[in-house]
Motif scaffolding. Sequence first.
Motif, short mmCIF file in Angstrom:
data_model
loop_
_atom_site.label_atom_id
_atom_site.label_comp_id
_atom_site.label_asym_id
_atom_site.label_seq_id
_atom_site.Cartn_x
_atom_site.Cartn_y
_atom_site.Cartn_z
N MET A 7 9.07 60.98 15.48
CA MET A 7 8.13 59.43 15.38
C MET A 7 7.34 59.95 13.98
SD MET A 7 7.20 58.29 19.14
CE MET A 7 5.89 57.26 19.29
N THR A 8 7.08 60.81 13.95
CA THR A 8 6.49 61.09 12.87
C THR A 8 7.45 62.26 11.84
OG1 THR A 8 4.23 61.90 13.99
CG2 THR A 8 3.99 62.34 12.16
N PHE A 9 7.78 62.08 11.59
CA PHE A 9 9.40 63.32 10.57
C PHE A 9 10.15 62.69 10.92
CE2 PHE A 9 5.63 66.26 10.90
CZ PHE A 9 5.34 66.08 9.65
N SER A 10 11.44 62.91 11.39
CA SER A 10 12.59 63.33 11.24
C SER A 10 13.77 63.46 13.04
CB SER A 10 13.27 64.10 10.37
OG SER A 10 14.47 64.40 10.72
N ASN A 11 14.54 62.72 13.10
CA ASN A 11 15.13 62.64 14.16
C ASN A 11 16.57 63.68 14.18
OD1 ASN A 11 14.71 60.81 16.16
ND2 ASN A 11 15.22 59.92 15.71
N ASN A 12 16.57 64.30 12.89
CA ASN A 12 17.85 64.88 12.69
C ASN A 12 17.30 66.37 13.63
OD1 ASN A 12 19.15 67.08 11.76
ND2 ASN A 12 19.62 65.77 9.59
N ASP A 13 18.51 66.83 14.50
CA ASP A 13 18.51 67.64 15.24
C ASP A 13 18.05 69.57 14.30
OD1 ASP A 13 18.67 69.00 17.94
OD2 ASP A 13 20.02 69.83 17.25
N GLY A 14 18.45 69.62 13.08
CA GLY A 14 17.82 70.59 12.74
C GLY A 14 16.96 70.77 11.76
N VAL A 41 14.07 69.20 14.32
CA VAL A 41 13.24 69.12 15.47
C VAL A 41 13.19 70.20 16.25
CG1 VAL A 41 13.53 67.53 17.37
CG2 VAL A 41 14.26 66.22 15.47
N LYS A 42 14.70 71.33 16.35
CA LYS A 42 14.41 72.24 16.93
C LYS A 42 13.92 73.50 16.49
CE LYS A 42 18.10 75.10 19.76
NZ LYS A 42 17.14 76.01 18.99
N PRO A 43 13.66 73.45 14.92
CA PRO A 43 12.67 75.32 14.64
C PRO A 43 11.03 74.28 14.44
CG PRO A 43 14.27 73.75 12.84
CD PRO A 43 14.98 73.26 14.25
N VAL A 44 11.05 72.84 13.71
CA VAL A 44 9.51 72.51 14.08
C VAL A 44 9.12 72.37 15.91
CG1 VAL A 44 8.39 70.44 13.47
CG2 VAL A 44 10.07 71.97 11.88
N LYS A 45 10.04 72.41 15.75
CA LYS A 45 9.61 72.47 17.62
C LYS A 45 8.87 73.52 18.78
CE LYS A 45 12.31 70.87 21.27
NZ LYS A 45 12.63 69.83 22.15
N GLU A 46 9.97 74.40 18.02
CA GLU A 46 9.00 75.96 18.12
C GLU A 46 8.64 76.37 17.64
OE1 GLU A 46 13.41 78.22 17.57
OE2 GLU A 46 14.10 77.16 19.22
N ILE A 47 8.43 76.00 16.27
CA ILE A 47 7.00 76.17 15.85
C ILE A 47 5.73 75.37 16.80
CG2 ILE A 47 5.29 76.13 14.21
CD1 ILE A 47 7.69 75.68 12.28
#
Length: 674
Positions: free
Chosen positions: A461-468, A470-476
């Motif tokens: 919702m805030t940044f991007s739907n791109n899995d490239g 979403v996945k690493p930022v979610k891990e952070i």
Amino acid sequence: MKHIYLIVFTLVLPLSLFAEDGSRLWLRFSQSGQEKAQVISKYKSPSIDIARQELAAHWQGQPVEFQLDKKLSYLKDGYRIKSDKNKIILSASQDAGLLYGAYHLLRLQQTGADCFNLDMEESPKYDIRILNHWDNLDRTVERGYAGYSLWKWDELPNTLSPRYEAYARANASVGINATVLNNVNASPQILTDEHLTKVKALADIFRPYGIKVYLSVNFSSPKVIGGVKDSDPLNPDVRKWWQDKVKEVYTLIPDFGGFLVKANSEGQPGPQDYGRTHADGANMLADVLKPYNGIVMWRAFVYNPTEEDRAKQAYTEFVPLDGQFRDNVIIQIKNGPVDFQPREPFNPLFGALKHTAEMVEFQITQEYLGFSNHLVYLASLFKETLDSDTYSDGKGSTIARLTDGTLRPAKLTAISAVANIGEDTNWCGHHFAQANWYAFGRLAWNHELPSETIADEWIKMTFSNNDGFVKPVKEIMLSSREATVDYMMPLGLHHIFAENHHYGPEPWLSEAGRPDWTAVYYHKADSAGLGFDRTAAGSNAVSQYFPPLDKVYGTIESCPENLLLWFHHIPWDYKMKDSKTLWDALCYKYDSGVQQVREYQKVWDRMEQYTDEQRFREVQSKLKIQARDAIWWKDACLLYFQTFSNRPVPYDIERPVHELEDLKKIKLDMKHHN
């Protein structure tokens, strides 16, 4: 500190007019010039009108029909969303439910979920989902790291900042339905006629968004601003003053929520000043609020100079009063027994009050977690508390189930958190700190949501739907709280912060206004070992936990290692579960925290292609500060504790880059943060 004022926006401005500055939070709805969505409603009210406007401006799916249905009252202010042939039926028993349902639809659309085969019911876990603002009348914010207060008291009630409505909208979008406008260290002036008219102006803006206003009150108000000779809760003149004042408040604000009270703690006045109990004070206020359905949230954060272990004080003071409070009093309990530390065991008061309503108080603002400089996603901390089993009513007596009415039916249920919101353009000082405001709202609505789900929503919702991205930022995000604990205070260490501002490390702090304001009070480092002995042989704080936790925490072998130094004084050469000595384990934890933040920098640098330049650079800059601070914490703590352990730092981890004596000379001027 520089302050930038947000330009007013309406619901239908084209996307291109917005800078990518974080001001829109997670409400970055698509506006691609499509035809307005069809919203069918035979109902009108301020809340329903907002719901209709939001969908008309942003919804890209099937027509939506609103239905108010009293048979859905079991959902409280929740809603039902159901696909029906060529339209979606959004039903609720309350106007606010339709508004929350509209935001749910938009969240599904924003996160790329299936919006065609919908069949769901949503009911909030807590009745009152409330932000506590520690905002002062001079617009400073205690423990605020995002600029001055949103509330411009000098301009109110005549000039209304557009941010007031933007604030209400953001809260409504995650189901937050209540706000305490002012600091728990309350000025009596908030209850003067002049300020109450200003409070009314804010309440009028918030009301259509389903938000009720509450106030923190100073217990000495009758004496200070009312001319009464004292503020003794058993004095009939004091009761009469409060009765008249409450009538005045409800005449101005008919849906006023009630009072939050900090009493007899940190020098604040309270009923104990007159030989009365917390119950006497809370009940006096509860009685005058009762005719208006108002409530009292009475804080259990009480600590005054005592020989007793500070971690025991809330339990010691409140358990003897169990059953003496009115049914419109809720005891507001901090998640841990000391004070919003990066990690604490849960507060033993949860579940111990068998006949008194209890609510959790979290801290969204990062007083002890690097202010607005450190990226620390707090959903995991909130969940750790909510999912903790107290065993108070048998196995499965989690704090969530104790406070949400599941295990102990309550007249009202509530959950609160200290806000991290200020006047900064991006609202929270750090773009990722917005996720903690969002996460609190989502968990207040549904504490069963996983931290990962909430992070996933917020990123998309805030940044991007791109899995490239979403996945690493979610891990952070998901690892960030543990990384912070590692580089600040691992293995159960706590409160070894610099005095007053609580930003950097000062484990050598030994002189302060009172012992429990020092660091040495908490870590007890000596040549034998490290940690606070709270076993039966020490302060016996373990006795405040229900079996079997008293024995689990009280025995070194069974105590969770992430709380070991909270409950035990451990020898430096004690063998941990992985066979490392305590000293080596401590060193590896600190180093691990540093290395993780360095990894965050590398990951974020790779995200540049997915995000806008301004937010990318600003987050990058904050991560540099966090990396430097992590090294500062690691070196300060290890070099200091090494003077007691007399052991080398393991040779396969990074060497300290500072000298201990140089670190001891650091004195930060943080006045502008308080």
